[in-house]
Design a protein around this motif. Structure first.
Motif, PDB file in Angstrom:
ATOM      1  N   ILE A  80     -19.433  29.154  73.609  1.00  0.00           N
ATOM      2  CA  ILE A  80     -19.539  30.042  74.591  1.00  0.00           C
ATOM      3  C   ILE A  80     -20.811  30.475  74.783  1.00  0.00           C
ATOM      4  O   ILE A  80     -21.129  30.727  75.587  1.00  0.00           O
ATOM      5  CB  ILE A  80     -19.024  31.418  73.662  1.00  0.00           C
ATOM      6  CG1 ILE A  80     -17.574  31.046  73.542  1.00  0.00           C
ATOM      7  CG2 ILE A  80     -18.586  32.890  74.785  1.00  0.00           C
ATOM      8  CD1 ILE A  80     -16.194  31.739  72.785  1.00  0.00           C
ATOM      9  N   SER A 153     -19.464  39.530  77.327  1.00  0.00           N
ATOM     10  CA  SER A 153     -18.073  38.122  76.892  1.00  0.00           C
ATOM     11  C   SER A 153     -17.583  38.863  75.989  1.00  0.00           C
ATOM     12  O   SER A 153     -16.315  38.080  75.616  1.00  0.00           O
ATOM     13  CB  SER A 153     -19.208  37.582  76.652  1.00  0.00           C
ATOM     14  OG  SER A 153     -19.655  37.194  75.105  1.00  0.00           O
ATOM     15  N   LEU A 157     -13.907  37.575  75.438  1.00  0.00           N
ATOM     16  CA  LEU A 157     -13.691  36.636  74.686  1.00  0.00           C
ATOM     17  C   LEU A 157     -13.692  36.771  73.472  1.00  0.00           C
ATOM     18  O   LEU A 157     -15.086  36.392  73.593  1.00  0.00           O
ATOM     19  CB  LEU A 157     -13.918  34.847  75.174  1.00  0.00           C
ATOM     20  CG  LEU A 157     -13.616  34.140  76.460  1.00  0.00           C
ATOM     21  CD1 LEU A 157     -14.561  33.073  76.616  1.00  0.00           C
ATOM     22  CD2 LEU A 157     -12.107  33.757  75.892  1.00  0.00           C
ATOM     23  N   THR A 165     -11.626  27.161  76.796  1.00  0.00           N
ATOM     24  CA  THR A 165     -10.680  26.474  77.106  1.00  0.00           C
ATOM     25  C   THR A 165     -11.065  24.801  78.253  1.00  0.00           C
ATOM     26  O   THR A 165     -11.914  25.203  78.854  1.00  0.00           O
ATOM     27  CB  THR A 165      -9.332  27.230  77.778  1.00  0.00           C
ATOM     28  OG1 THR A 165     -10.087  27.708  79.382  1.00  0.00           O
ATOM     29  CG2 THR A 165      -8.757  27.895  77.296  1.00  0.00           C
ATOM     30  N   LEU A 255     -16.164  32.669  81.986  1.00  0.00           N
ATOM     31  CA  LEU A 255     -15.300  33.224  80.755  1.00  0.00           C
ATOM     32  C   LEU A 255     -13.533  33.472  80.725  1.00  0.00           C
ATOM     33  O   LEU A 255     -12.810  33.196  80.529  1.00  0.00           O
ATOM     34  CB  LEU A 255     -15.783  33.923  80.100  1.00  0.00           C
ATOM     35  CG  LEU A 255     -17.222  34.478  79.987  1.00  0.00           C
ATOM     36  CD1 LEU A 255     -17.626  35.652  79.328  1.00  0.00           C
ATOM     37  CD2 LEU A 255     -17.564  32.996  78.135  1.00  0.00           C
ATOM     38  N   ASN A 256     -12.908  34.060  81.571  1.00  0.00           N
ATOM     39  CA  ASN A 256     -12.072  33.846  82.598  1.00  0.00           C
ATOM     40  C   ASN A 256     -11.174  33.147  82.836  1.00  0.00           C
ATOM     41  O   ASN A 256      -9.515  33.181  83.132  1.00  0.00           O
ATOM     42  CB  ASN A 256     -11.808  34.968  83.767  1.00  0.00           C
ATOM     43  CG  ASN A 256     -11.911  36.483  83.186  1.00  0.00           C
ATOM     44  OD1 ASN A 256     -11.147  36.639  82.015  1.00  0.00           O
ATOM     45  ND2 ASN A 256     -12.865  37.382  83.639  1.00  0.00           N
ATOM     46  N   ARG A 258      -8.787  29.591  82.416  1.00  0.00           N
ATOM     47  CA  ARG A 258      -7.620  28.791  81.793  1.00  0.00           C
ATOM     48  C   ARG A 258      -7.941  27.825  82.476  1.00  0.00           C
ATOM     49  O   ARG A 258      -7.434  27.799  83.340  1.00  0.00           O
ATOM     50  CB  ARG A 258      -6.427  30.117  82.013  1.00  0.00           C
ATOM     51  CG  ARG A 258      -6.430  31.543  81.242  1.00  0.00           C
ATOM     52  CD  ARG A 258      -7.203  31.020  79.332  1.00  0.00           C
ATOM     53  NE  ARG A 258      -7.573  32.755  79.095  1.00  0.00           N
ATOM     54  CZ  ARG A 258      -8.996  33.808  79.061  1.00  0.00           C
ATOM     55  NH1 ARG A 258     -10.023  32.271  79.505  1.00  0.00           N
ATOM     56  NH2 ARG A 258      -8.928  34.381  78.160  1.00  0.00           N
TER      57      ARG A 258
END
Length: 258
Positions: A80, A153, A157, A165, A255-256, A258
């Motif tokens: 990350i 973040s 997450l 992901t 980060l969001n 999916r």
């Protein structure tokens, strides 16, 4: 007396998990992550940020960091942090690439300089563009925005969550195409002007075959290139500012994903 090390491991884990993500981000992020910043300084910055961020996070997970699950979490946090720093670093790679393209078009590709950000040799003009980009980034408080985003973040997450992901990886790969887009925007004015000059000298060589193009064309192309660079400083500042803002807006979306 029976001594247990479980509470000790839990106390260490409170700061260990955030430190891994923050340290990975600091080692890769623009400006601070450059090789010209000593490793000890970057380590101290990561420690200070961790001491500020860790106490306000959710309660630490009860996983031994020496176990297999703990190693997996460490790898997730590393991924990350590196992904966030790499996404912003791509903008500066684009700026350096744009400068290199202009330098090659002007005939300055042989003038190279050590890039302290990456530890490789790049044309001096590319290094000049990169330094301007860093100064613009700092003047816009980009480094403060990045520190705010690394703290945010942990909310998007959480530690020991899903991690990056497949959608986030795909989003990052598509974002890497911005390197060529930004580089083209930066180098396009100079490339267009130098292309016109080269076409003009091509016509002149057909009309006057005895004309020494190397003696005349090289100084003219270099002089015109510097003039175009001077005149396009305003657009360079605008492109760097817009690209930096896009990168900062992109990180939450990354980060969001999916």
């Amino acid at each position: 007396m029976n001594l247990t090390i479980g509470p000790l491991f839990e106390s260490i884990a409170v700061y260990l998990w955030p430190f891994v993500r923050v340290a990975a981000f600091v080692m890769v992020m623009p400006v601070i992550g450059g090789s010209f910043v000593p490793g000890r300084v970057r380590l101290m910055i990561a420690l200070v940020l961790t001491l500020v961020i860790a106490p306000v996070l959710q309660p630490a997970i009860t996983v031994n960091f020496l176990s297999f699950a703990g190693v997996i979490i460490i790898l997730q946090e590393l991924a990350i942090g590196i992904a966030m720093g790499f996404a912003v670093q791509l903008i500066f790679d684009a700026i350096a690439l744009g400068g290199q393209v202009v330098a090659m078009s002007m005939g300055l590709g042989f003038a190279v300089f050590l890039d302290r950000q990456r530890g490789v040799n790049i044309p001096v003009l590319g290094q000049f563009f990169l330094m301007l980009g860093m100064l613009i980034f700092l003047s816009l408080d980009g480094h403060l925005a990045l520190i705010q985003l690394i703290g945010e973040s942990f909310r998007i997450l959480p530690i020991a969550g899903a991690g990056l992901t497949q959608g986030a990886v795909s989003f990052l790969l598509s974002w890497s195409g911005q390197v060529f887009v930004v580089a083209l925007k930066i180098a396009l004015p100079a490339i267009t002007a130098l292309l016109v000059v080269n076409l003009s000298f091509g016509v002149m060589s057909r009309a006057a075959p005895t004309l020494n193009l190397f003696a005349v064309g090289f100084p003219v192309a270099m002089l015109l290139g510097f003039v175009v660079i001077f005149l396009s400083m305003g657009s360079l500042t605008e492109n760097v500012s817009r690209s930096t803002a896009d990168a900062l807006e992109m990180l939450p979306a990354l980060l969001n994903s999916r």
